[in-house]
Design an enzyme around this catalytic site. Structure first.
Site, PDB file in Angstrom:
ATOM      1  N   ASN A   1       0.987  -1.267  -0.198  1.00  0.00           N
ATOM      2  CA  ASN A   1      -0.042  -0.213   0.090  1.00  0.00           C
ATOM      3  C   ASN A   1       0.870   1.245   0.116  1.00  0.00           C
ATOM      4  OD1 ASN A   1       0.538  -0.832   2.740  1.00  0.00           O
ATOM      5  ND2 ASN A   1      -0.982   0.480   3.499  1.00  0.00           N
TER       6      ASN A   1
ATOM      7  N   GLU B   1       0.362   5.373   0.478  1.00  0.00           N
ATOM      8  CA  GLU B   1      -0.556   6.315   1.095  1.00  0.00           C
ATOM      9  C   GLU B   1      -0.287   7.573   0.589  1.00  0.00           C
ATOM     10  OE1 GLU B   1      -0.940   5.627   5.164  1.00  0.00           O
ATOM     11  OE2 GLU B   1      -2.001   3.721   4.940  1.00  0.00           O
TER      12      GLU B   1
ATOM     13  N   CYS C   1      -4.180   0.506  -2.396  1.00  0.00           N
ATOM     14  CA  CYS C   1      -3.707  -0.628  -1.772  1.00  0.00           C
ATOM     15  C   CYS C   1      -2.803  -1.388  -2.278  1.00  0.00           C
ATOM     16  CB  CYS C   1      -5.281  -1.462  -1.568  1.00  0.00           C
ATOM     17  SG  CYS C   1      -6.533  -0.687  -0.865  1.00  0.00           S
TER      18      CYS C   1
ATOM     19  N   GLU D   1      -3.073  -4.760  -2.785  1.00  0.00           N
ATOM     20  CA  GLU D   1      -3.610  -5.765  -3.954  1.00  0.00           C
ATOM     21  C   GLU D   1      -3.493  -5.088  -5.340  1.00  0.00           C
ATOM     22  OE1 GLU D   1      -4.733  -4.913  -1.158  1.00  0.00           O
ATOM     23  OE2 GLU D   1      -6.102  -6.416  -0.267  1.00  0.00           O
TER      24      GLU D   1
ATOM     25  N   CYS E   1     -10.092  -5.056   0.665  1.00  0.00           N
ATOM     26  CA  CYS E   1     -11.300  -4.317   0.905  1.00  0.00           C
ATOM     27  C   CYS E   1     -12.249  -4.415  -0.462  1.00  0.00           C
ATOM     28  CB  CYS E   1     -10.849  -2.867   0.843  1.00  0.00           C
ATOM     29  SG  CYS E   1     -10.131  -2.104  -0.829  1.00  0.00           S
TER      30      CYS E   1
END
Ligand code: THU
Length: 137
Positions: free
Chosen positions: A43, A45, A54, A56, A97
């Site tokens: 991830n 940010e 994210c 993934e 998520c």
């Protein structure tokens, strides 16, 4: 879990160490197993919160950039997930998520999904039973 799933989880654990998570302090790593090998992501940010991405989606993008034609599986590792007294991670903190589930539907609909801290092997239909899908050429 198979040996290749266990190995992919180790790659996801390692990828999490490359997360850029100065705000949440919640580092996530992902690794995807493909016909062209393993591709990882973490991830990343941003001070403008909703611009972060994210693990993934970074891993899936990484695989796509290497022209993978099939994604066999994905492993996710949330190394900062809260653990209970027995050292087991909270299940709600280790699952992908909703946005990443939709990305899996796009790029890896048949992949198995494993998360560090859970012994269960998921399919996308377990996690996203009625996905939004458009037909494509
Ligand atoms: N995060 C992921 O990388 N993958 C998920 O599936 C859930 C959340 C990241 C986003 C953010 O950087 C941090 O975890 C806390 O939400």
């Amino acid at each position: 879990m198979t040996p290749e799933q266990i190995d992919l989880l180790k790659a996801a654990d390692k990828a999490a160490l490359n997360a850029y998570a100065p705000y949440s302090k919640f580092r996530v790593g992902a690794a995807v197993l493909t016909d062209k090998g393993v591709f990882d992501g973490a991830n990343i940010e941003n001070a403008c919160t909703n611009l972060g991405t994210c693990a993934e989606r970074v891993a899936l993008s990484h695989a796509h950039m290497h022209k993978c034609s099939s994604i066999i599986g994905i492993a996710i590792s949330c190394i900062d997930a809260t653990k209970d007294a027995s050292g087991k991670a909270e299940i709600n903190q280790i699952m992908p998520c909703g946005a990443c589930r939709q990305w899996l539907n796009e790029l890896a609909p048949n992949a198995w999904i494993v998360a560090s801290g859970s012994k269960r092997v998921f399919s996308l239909s377990d996690l996203l039973p009625a996905p939004f899908t458009l037909s494509r050429e």
